[in-house]
Design an enzyme around this catalytic site. Structure first.
Site, short mmCIF file in Angstrom:
data_model
loop_
_atom_site.label_atom_id
_atom_site.label_comp_id
_atom_site.label_asym_id
_atom_site.label_seq_id
_atom_site.Cartn_x
_atom_site.Cartn_y
_atom_site.Cartn_z
CD GLU A 202 -2.98 -1.15 2.21
OE1 GLU A 202 -4.09 -0.61 2.11
OE2 GLU A 202 -2.61 -1.73 3.23
CD GLU B 20 -3.76 -5.68 3.83
OE1 GLU B 20 -2.99 -4.72 3.78
OE2 GLU B 20 -4.01 -6.39 2.82
#
Length: 724
Positions: A115, A135
């Site tokens: 990210e 995640e």
């Protein structure tokens, strides 16, 4: 251990190289996040800096956000411990920086690590870079803008697949999809990244803020169709996991209202999800798996595992062939012994079928399959055993046969050789009663199918040496299993804890509850199949044999049901002959067989335990509790007797060995979530209504009364079976 830190180094070319250093995987801990903010602010301020390169030390970019922070949030219930990374760092500091930022990616760029790279204005990767957003496996969603930027770089269908399946991709695919701008050799990575950053600054290359892109999203109608399909799929594959639907909601927010709006919604729901039971369960399982590698007086006394180059497997049946398959796939030589050439040929054929099956499913290349099969040799005597480092006996559950084999292998094998048995329930002291090398005897209990199931239960006796345990743990890891060290008793940790599972389902059936409804309730709770379907698939013979062993060991809390005998008498043998509780036909899903109902009625008549002769009335929630609370009760006894080192070992074993849903955290963790008091009062009530099977254990009663979690450590008793 090196302190986590972020460094900045400004070269003569005017490029600031910001480096994350937090071995082993450069996790984004709180000090790293603060350090990144400080160094980016410094680079933005400094007049001698024209452009910035972000990279990681030690051949890795970053493995993602520090999961220890999740654990702290779960313990305190304080979501404010989560730093504001998404808006404060990724949007405001990196993406909206007035100087171009290029990510130089080597090794891992996963989760928060990827990210950060997505927030940069370009990404250059070295070969072998691995990219992904896993995640959801921790019960949350990407929280640093990944739900918005990944679809804008690789397109919606691929981004949804990568996030919902937690599926990482390699650098070549990343380049094809547009996630990576260029691939360069490792030694050229920093040089090329610096030049790229300067080219952006000089407007020779595009300055791309990913959050503002829309060219890969497609039309609103197309996007909605992709998301609708994904929602339906997630409902089927992850019905009890909220993070999948939430992830799709957040992606949709960004598609409709723009990337920044999506980022704000993502940050908000991320904090809600961190506090969810699902996240607590999955994070607990993550740490539980890592804790299994720490065994007191084994892994902390300075011993080193010996190299195991050659293993003998005795018995080429379903278990033996599965074990041999797992071992040859890890480049360890295997000698497979059988009693005659017909059985030996069958065993080798099973192993070949296992390996070829992996090739067909795309899990193994043809070359690796051939290499693995070349590591296998079939034998009919012990002559090849003179130089083996370990023997794993995997014959039928017969005490005299196992004792005979152990006295033979003790003579045939070198003095350092580990003597292991794959018994699933027989006490190891009985197996090795006729051998003198007690310190080398150990249980290597694999779960079927052995080349697929990830758990290896390592069973030690009071005499097993620490070296033998350590060696078997190392072999377990090298063959990609999770080894859990347990003490020696009937059924060891996993089968012992779960023996009430089948029994509980039979009690319910005899109390008048529909068997198909029981299976549905257990599947809805999160197990892949219910207890009656499991009996059909596993075979009635196995259940009957194991049932007898437990009935002898624990006569005070076993329920004898004639149901399986009645099924066999009426010509039913489960999946083996296509008829059990279900009809099993090749190529179609098993379906309930209504013709089994009169047999169940006959069984109810014989056991005669329905109160007043009428079926009991229960909710689906009560079905789940009446089956799993007795399992929790037995887990309490296992904990009290010290059969496992710690409660979390039983949690990970229940998830990996018995397919207990990982998002519920394992059997003990789940019981603590429900509350020991509720488990205790329910069992007490049922024991008064339906008998001793439900009688709460002393340990459960004590913990419930004192309000102590079941998972709290047991004061180490001198009789602890899992420790030396």
């Amino acid at each position: 251990m090196a302190q986590p830190r972020v460094t900045i180094d400004v070269g003569n070319d005017g490029v600031a190289v910001i480096t994350i250093s937090n071995p082993p995987v450069n996790a984004l801990s709180l000090p790293i996040i603060t350090g990144l903010k400080d160094k980016f602010d410094e680079a933005a301020r400094r007049e001698d800096v024209k452009a910035i390169v972000l990279t990681g030390k030690g051949g890795r970019f970053s493995g993602g956000f520090d999961i220890n922070v999740f654990e702290k949030v779960h313990k305190t219930g304080d979501a404010s411990l989560m730093p504001d990374v998404s808006v404060d760092l990724v949007v405001n500091t990196i993406e909206d920086c007035r100087k171009p930022v290029v990510a130089a990616v080597k090794g891992l760029a996963l989760g928060g690590g990827l990210e950060l790279a997505l927030g940069c204005h370009a990404r250059i990767a070295a070969p072998k870079a691995q990219l992904g957003l896993p995640e959801l496996t921790l019960g949350v969603i990407p929280g640093f803008g990944g739900t918005q930027r990944l679809p804008r770089l690789v397109g919606l269908p691929k981004a949804v697949e990568m996030m919902l399946l937690s599926k990482s991709i390699m650098y070549e695919e990343g380049k094809k999809l547009g996630l990576i701008d260029a691939i360069v050799a490792s030694e050229e990575l920093l040089k090329v990244s610096r030049l790229w950053a300067l080219d952006i600054a000089a407007r020779r290359k595009p300055w791309v803020r990913t959050l503002h892109r829309t060219d890969k999203i497609g039309s609103l109608a197309e996007a909605r169709e992709v998301l609708k399909t994904a929602r339906q799929q997630a409902k089927k594959t992850a019905p009890n996991m909220p993070q999948h639907q939430v992830c799709l909601d957040v992606i949709e927010e960004g598609v409709i209202h723009g990337g920044y709006s999506g980022v704000l919604k993502e940050a908000k729901v991320f904090k809600d999800l961190v506090l969810s039971d699902t996240s607590k369960g999955l994070v607990h399982v993550f740490f539980a798996q890592r804790a299994t590698s720490k065994v007191p007086n084994v892994t902390d006394v300075g011993l080193k595992p010996r190299v195991v180059k050659k293993v003998a497997v005795i018995g080429g049946g379903l278990m033996g062939s599965g074990i041999a398959t797992a071992i040859i796939l890890s480049n360890i030589f295997v000698v497979l012994k059988e009693v005659n050439s017909e059985y030996l040929l069958q065993g080798i054929k099973r192993i070949e079928a296992n390996v070829r099956g992996l090739v067909t499913r795309g899990k193994l290349t043809e070359d690796k399959a051939n290499k693995a099969l070349s590591m296998l040799k079939g034998v009919l005597d012990y002559s090849e055993f003179r130089d083996v480092d370990m023997v794993i006996e995997a014959v039928i559950e017969s005490v005299p046969l196992k004792q005979k084999i152990f006295s033979e292998i003790e003579k045939a094998c070198p003095p350092h050789c580990i003597l292991a048995t794959n018994t699933s329930s027989i006490d190891l002291n009985i197996v090795g009663a006729k051998t003198s090398s007690q310190d080398r005897i150990i249980g290597a209990h694999f779960f079927s199918p052995a080349h697929v199931m990830p758990l290896l239960e390592i069973v030690r006796t009071e005499k097993t040496s620490a070296q033998a345990i350590l060696d078997l743990m190392a072999v377990g890891k090298s063959i990609k299993k999770v080894p859990v060290v347990v003490g020696n008793c009937t059924g060891f940790a996993v089968n012992r804890t779960f023996f009430p599972y089948t029994q509980g389902s039979h009690i319910l059936a005899n109390l008048g509850v529909d068997v198909f409804r029981i299976d549905m309730a257990i599947s809805s709770f999160g197990l892949p199949i219910g207890p009656f379907m499991l009996q059909d698939v596993a075979g009635y013979g196995v259940g009957a044999a194991v049932g007898k062993i437990f009935a002898q060991a624990f006569p005070d809390r076993t329920f004898k049901s004639p149901l399986v005998d009645l099924l066999v008498k009426s010509g039913r043998n489960g999946k083996n002959n296509g008829k059990g509780y279900y009809i099993h036909e090749k190529g179609s899903k098993p379906r309930p067989d209504p013709l089994v109902l009169p047999i169940i009625e006959e069984c109810r008549r014989l056991t005669n335990i329905m109160p007043g002769g009428k079926p009991i009335s229960v909710t689906d929630k009560e079905i789940v509790e009446m089956i799993f609370f007795p399992v929790v009760n037995e887990a309490c006894r296992v904990l009290e007797e010290g059969v496992v080192v710690r409660a979390s070992d039983l949690d990970i074993a229940s998830v990996l060995g018995m397919s207990f849903p990982s998002y519920r955290g394992g059997i003990v963790f789940w019981a603590d979530t429900v509350g020991a008091k509720h488990v205790y009062t329910s069992l007490k009530k049922w024991s008064e209504l339906y008998g001793n099977f439900y009688k709460p254990s002393r340990f459960l009663e004590e913990r419930a009364m004192k309000g102590i979690p079941l998972s709290a450590p047991v004061s180490s008793s001198p009789t602890s079976k899992s420790r030396l």
